[in-house]
Design a protein around this motif. Structure first.
Motif, PDB file in Angstrom:
ATOM      1  N   ALA A  27       0.814  -1.162   0.067  1.00  0.00           N
ATOM      2  CA  ALA A  27       0.022   0.024   0.080  1.00  0.00           C
ATOM      3  C   ALA A  27       0.952   1.317  -0.040  1.00  0.00           C
ATOM      4  O   ALA A  27       2.061   1.308   0.739  1.00  0.00           O
ATOM      5  CB  ALA A  27      -0.931   0.022   1.308  1.00  0.00           C
ATOM      6  N   ALA A  28       0.619   2.302  -0.764  1.00  0.00           N
ATOM      7  CA  ALA A  28       1.211   3.505  -0.790  1.00  0.00           C
ATOM      8  C   ALA A  28       0.842   4.377   0.236  1.00  0.00           C
ATOM      9  O   ALA A  28      -0.284   5.264   0.042  1.00  0.00           O
ATOM     10  CB  ALA A  28       0.982   4.241  -2.110  1.00  0.00           C
ATOM     11  N   ALA A  29       1.607   4.334   1.488  1.00  0.00           N
ATOM     12  CA  ALA A  29       1.298   5.269   2.505  1.00  0.00           C
ATOM     13  C   ALA A  29       2.449   5.585   3.116  1.00  0.00           C
ATOM     14  O   ALA A  29       3.542   4.854   3.107  1.00  0.00           O
ATOM     15  CB  ALA A  29       0.215   4.835   3.752  1.00  0.00           C
ATOM     16  N   PRO A  30       2.817   6.858   3.485  1.00  0.00           N
ATOM     17  CA  PRO A  30       4.180   7.240   4.095  1.00  0.00           C
ATOM     18  C   PRO A  30       4.582   6.517   5.230  1.00  0.00           C
ATOM     19  O   PRO A  30       3.755   5.939   6.041  1.00  0.00           O
ATOM     20  CB  PRO A  30       3.895   8.742   4.543  1.00  0.00           C
ATOM     21  N   ALA A  31       5.738   6.290   5.179  1.00  0.00           N
ATOM     22  CA  ALA A  31       6.518   5.338   6.247  1.00  0.00           C
ATOM     23  C   ALA A  31       6.844   6.355   7.233  1.00  0.00           C
ATOM     24  O   ALA A  31       6.953   5.650   8.410  1.00  0.00           O
ATOM     25  CB  ALA A  31       7.460   4.568   5.887  1.00  0.00           C
ATOM     26  N   SER A  32       7.076   7.390   7.181  1.00  0.00           N
ATOM     27  CA  SER A  32       8.008   8.395   8.162  1.00  0.00           C
ATOM     28  C   SER A  32       7.245   9.937   8.009  1.00  0.00           C
ATOM     29  O   SER A  32       7.139  10.170   6.832  1.00  0.00           O
ATOM     30  CB  SER A  32       8.946   8.063   8.620  1.00  0.00           C
ATOM     31  N   THR A  33       7.729  10.752   8.896  1.00  0.00           N
ATOM     32  CA  THR A  33       7.516  11.985   8.729  1.00  0.00           C
ATOM     33  C   THR A  33       8.680  12.749   9.364  1.00  0.00           C
ATOM     34  O   THR A  33       9.366  12.033  10.353  1.00  0.00           O
ATOM     35  CB  THR A  33       6.211  12.631   9.236  1.00  0.00           C
ATOM     36  N   SER A  34       9.023  13.809   9.225  1.00  0.00           N
ATOM     37  CA  SER A  34       9.968  14.766   9.873  1.00  0.00           C
ATOM     38  C   SER A  34       9.874  14.624  11.343  1.00  0.00           C
ATOM     39  O   SER A  34      10.772  14.849  11.981  1.00  0.00           O
ATOM     40  CB  SER A  34      10.077  16.120   9.152  1.00  0.00           C
ATOM     41  N   ALA A  35       8.563  14.591  11.890  1.00  0.00           N
ATOM     42  CA  ALA A  35       8.437  14.508  13.367  1.00  0.00           C
ATOM     43  C   ALA A  35       9.127  13.656  14.228  1.00  0.00           C
ATOM     44  O   ALA A  35       9.860  13.743  15.057  1.00  0.00           O
ATOM     45  CB  ALA A  35       6.878  14.771  13.658  1.00  0.00           C
ATOM     46  N   ALA A  36       9.077  12.290  13.417  1.00  0.00           N
ATOM     47  CA  ALA A  36       9.936  11.041  14.004  1.00  0.00           C
ATOM     48  C   ALA A  36      10.559  10.549  12.820  1.00  0.00           C
ATOM     49  O   ALA A  36      10.266   9.194  12.515  1.00  0.00           O
ATOM     50  CB  ALA A  36       8.819  10.280  14.754  1.00  0.00           C
ATOM     51  N   PRO A  37      11.648  10.887  12.424  1.00  0.00           N
ATOM     52  CA  PRO A  37      12.501  10.134  11.615  1.00  0.00           C
ATOM     53  C   PRO A  37      13.089   8.712  11.796  1.00  0.00           C
ATOM     54  O   PRO A  37      13.163   8.078  10.964  1.00  0.00           O
ATOM     55  CB  PRO A  37      13.681  11.219  11.066  1.00  0.00           C
ATOM     56  N   SER A  38      13.211   8.661  13.213  1.00  0.00           N
ATOM     57  CA  SER A  38      13.888   7.104  13.413  1.00  0.00           C
ATOM     58  C   SER A  38      12.943   6.096  13.679  1.00  0.00           C
ATOM     59  O   SER A  38      13.153   4.948  13.690  1.00  0.00           O
ATOM     60  CB  SER A  38      14.776   7.194  14.713  1.00  0.00           C
ATOM     61  N   VAL A  39      11.341   6.570  13.406  1.00  0.00           N
ATOM     62  CA  VAL A  39      10.333   5.404  13.661  1.00  0.00           C
ATOM     63  C   VAL A  39      10.095   4.988  12.369  1.00  0.00           C
ATOM     64  O   VAL A  39       9.717   5.657  11.617  1.00  0.00           O
ATOM     65  CB  VAL A  39       9.367   6.108  14.536  1.00  0.00           C
ATOM     66  N   GLN A  40       9.982   3.418  12.278  1.00  0.00           N
ATOM     67  CA  GLN A  40       9.374   3.046  11.104  1.00  0.00           C
ATOM     68  C   GLN A  40       8.274   2.368  11.359  1.00  0.00           C
ATOM     69  O   GLN A  40       8.027   1.371  12.316  1.00  0.00           O
ATOM     70  CB  GLN A  40      10.733   1.856  10.682  1.00  0.00           C
ATOM     71  N   VAL A  41       7.430   2.611  10.357  1.00  0.00           N
ATOM     72  CA  VAL A  41       5.818   2.010  10.735  1.00  0.00           C
ATOM     73  C   VAL A  41       5.493   1.186   9.446  1.00  0.00           C
ATOM     74  O   VAL A  41       6.011   1.801   8.347  1.00  0.00           O
ATOM     75  CB  VAL A  41       4.992   2.994  10.889  1.00  0.00           C
ATOM     76  N   VAL A  74       2.636   8.229  12.966  1.00  0.00           N
ATOM     77  CA  VAL A  74       3.949   8.019  13.167  1.00  0.00           C
ATOM     78  C   VAL A  74       4.633   8.577  14.215  1.00  0.00           C
ATOM     79  O   VAL A  74       5.375   8.136  15.210  1.00  0.00           O
ATOM     80  CB  VAL A  74       4.764   8.556  11.852  1.00  0.00           C
ATOM     81  N   SER A  75       4.072   9.705  14.727  1.00  0.00           N
ATOM     82  CA  SER A  75       4.622  10.547  15.917  1.00  0.00           C
ATOM     83  C   SER A  75       4.029   9.928  17.318  1.00  0.00           C
ATOM     84  O   SER A  75       4.821   9.567  18.043  1.00  0.00           O
ATOM     85  CB  SER A  75       3.797  11.874  16.050  1.00  0.00           C
ATOM     86  N   THR A  76       2.743   9.368  17.280  1.00  0.00           N
ATOM     87  CA  THR A  76       2.382   8.662  18.091  1.00  0.00           C
ATOM     88  C   THR A  76       2.995   7.305  18.522  1.00  0.00           C
ATOM     89  O   THR A  76       3.322   7.075  19.530  1.00  0.00           O
ATOM     90  CB  THR A  76       0.902   8.383  18.106  1.00  0.00           C
ATOM     91  N   CYS A  77       3.448   6.428  17.493  1.00  0.00           N
ATOM     92  CA  CYS A  77       3.982   5.326  17.637  1.00  0.00           C
ATOM     93  C   CYS A  77       5.467   5.578  18.229  1.00  0.00           C
ATOM     94  O   CYS A  77       5.996   4.842  19.209  1.00  0.00           O
ATOM     95  CB  CYS A  77       4.316   4.834  16.147  1.00  0.00           C
ATOM     96  N   GLY A  78       6.178   6.846  17.719  1.00  0.00           N
ATOM     97  CA  GLY A  78       7.241   7.088  18.348  1.00  0.00           C
ATOM     98  C   GLY A  78       7.123   7.402  19.521  1.00  0.00           C
ATOM     99  O   GLY A  78       8.204   6.935  20.264  1.00  0.00           O
ATOM    100  N   LEU A 115      -5.802   2.905  19.168  1.00  0.00           N
ATOM    101  CA  LEU A 115      -5.609   2.541  17.932  1.00  0.00           C
ATOM    102  C   LEU A 115      -4.385   2.506  17.413  1.00  0.00           C
ATOM    103  O   LEU A 115      -3.970   1.394  16.830  1.00  0.00           O
ATOM    104  CB  LEU A 115      -6.561   3.332  17.144  1.00  0.00           C
ATOM    105  N   SER A 116      -3.631   3.514  17.805  1.00  0.00           N
ATOM    106  CA  SER A 116      -2.157   3.590  17.282  1.00  0.00           C
ATOM    107  C   SER A 116      -1.486   2.467  18.145  1.00  0.00           C
ATOM    108  O   SER A 116      -0.727   1.903  17.511  1.00  0.00           O
ATOM    109  CB  SER A 116      -1.511   4.785  17.621  1.00  0.00           C
ATOM    110  N   LYS A 117      -1.762   2.237  19.579  1.00  0.00           N
ATOM    111  CA  LYS A 117      -1.027   1.169  20.235  1.00  0.00           C
ATOM    112  C   LYS A 117      -1.003  -0.242  19.380  1.00  0.00           C
ATOM    113  O   LYS A 117      -0.440  -0.990  19.428  1.00  0.00           O
ATOM    114  CB  LYS A 117      -1.531   1.179  21.610  1.00  0.00           C
ATOM    115  N   LEU A 118      -2.708  -0.391  19.004  1.00  0.00           N
ATOM    116  CA  LEU A 118      -2.784  -1.951  18.275  1.00  0.00           C
ATOM    117  C   LEU A 118      -1.871  -1.805  17.093  1.00  0.00           C
ATOM    118  O   LEU A 118      -1.724  -2.947  16.741  1.00  0.00           O
ATOM    119  CB  LEU A 118      -4.235  -1.724  17.969  1.00  0.00           C
ATOM    120  N   MET A 119      -1.680  -0.724  16.420  1.00  0.00           N
ATOM    121  CA  MET A 119      -0.966  -0.840  14.999  1.00  0.00           C
ATOM    122  C   MET A 119       0.506  -0.625  15.221  1.00  0.00           C
ATOM    123  O   MET A 119       0.999  -0.996  14.047  1.00  0.00           O
ATOM    124  CB  MET A 119      -1.703   0.101  14.195  1.00  0.00           C
ATOM    125  N   CYS A 120       1.167   0.028  15.878  1.00  0.00           N
ATOM    126  CA  CYS A 120       2.422   0.221  16.019  1.00  0.00           C
ATOM    127  C   CYS A 120       3.477  -0.981  16.259  1.00  0.00           C
ATOM    128  O   CYS A 120       2.984  -2.064  16.805  1.00  0.00           O
ATOM    129  CB  CYS A 120       2.910   1.302  17.259  1.00  0.00           C
TER     130      CYS A 120
END
Length: 120
Positions: A27-41, A74-78, A115-120
């Motif tokens: 799926a084409a969705a962003p993997a990260s943003t500049s807010a949390a560059p070290s977090v991979q989702v 991404v930020s929440t997962c970070g 929801l984020s916790k379930l998915m991170c």
């Protein structure tokens, strides 16, 4: 308010079922943003988050593109992976999900957190 809660719960349940059987990461969705560059989702999970966020929180999603909404995930997962407290994560969600005059309530932010916790 109970309708909103029920809709959110139903969306979360449907999302959980979809994720349980979903292993396609094309799926084409962003993997990260500049807010949390070290977090991979997982891009698929980010895409599912965007779909659920738009359905459950239309006022918070209004005018935002998918990348901006995925940035909340991404930020929440970070924050979750960094071991921040639930209260701190929820407060960060309130700040990050604010859209103009529309801001999530503590209950809505807690739902986004779960929801984020379930998915991170």
């Amino acid at each position: 308010m109970s309708r909103t809660t029920a809709a959110i719960a139903a969306s979360a349940a449907a999302l959980s079922l979809l994720l349980a059987g979903c292993n396609d990461s094309s799926a084409a969705a962003p993997a990260s943003t500049s807010a949390a560059p070290s977090v991979q989702v997982d891009p698929t999970k980010a895409g599912m988050f965007v779909v659920n966020f738009r359905g459950a929180f239309p006022k918070l999603a209004e005018g935002r593109d998918d990348k901006a909404i995925a940035g909340i995930f991404v930020s929440t997962c970070g924050d979750i992976k960094a071991g921040k407290s639930d209260a701190d994560v929820t407060e960060a969600i309130i700040k990050n999900a604010k859209n103009g005059a529309a801001a999530p309530s503590k209950d809505e932010a807690a739902t986004i957190h779960q929801l984020s916790k379930l998915m991170c």
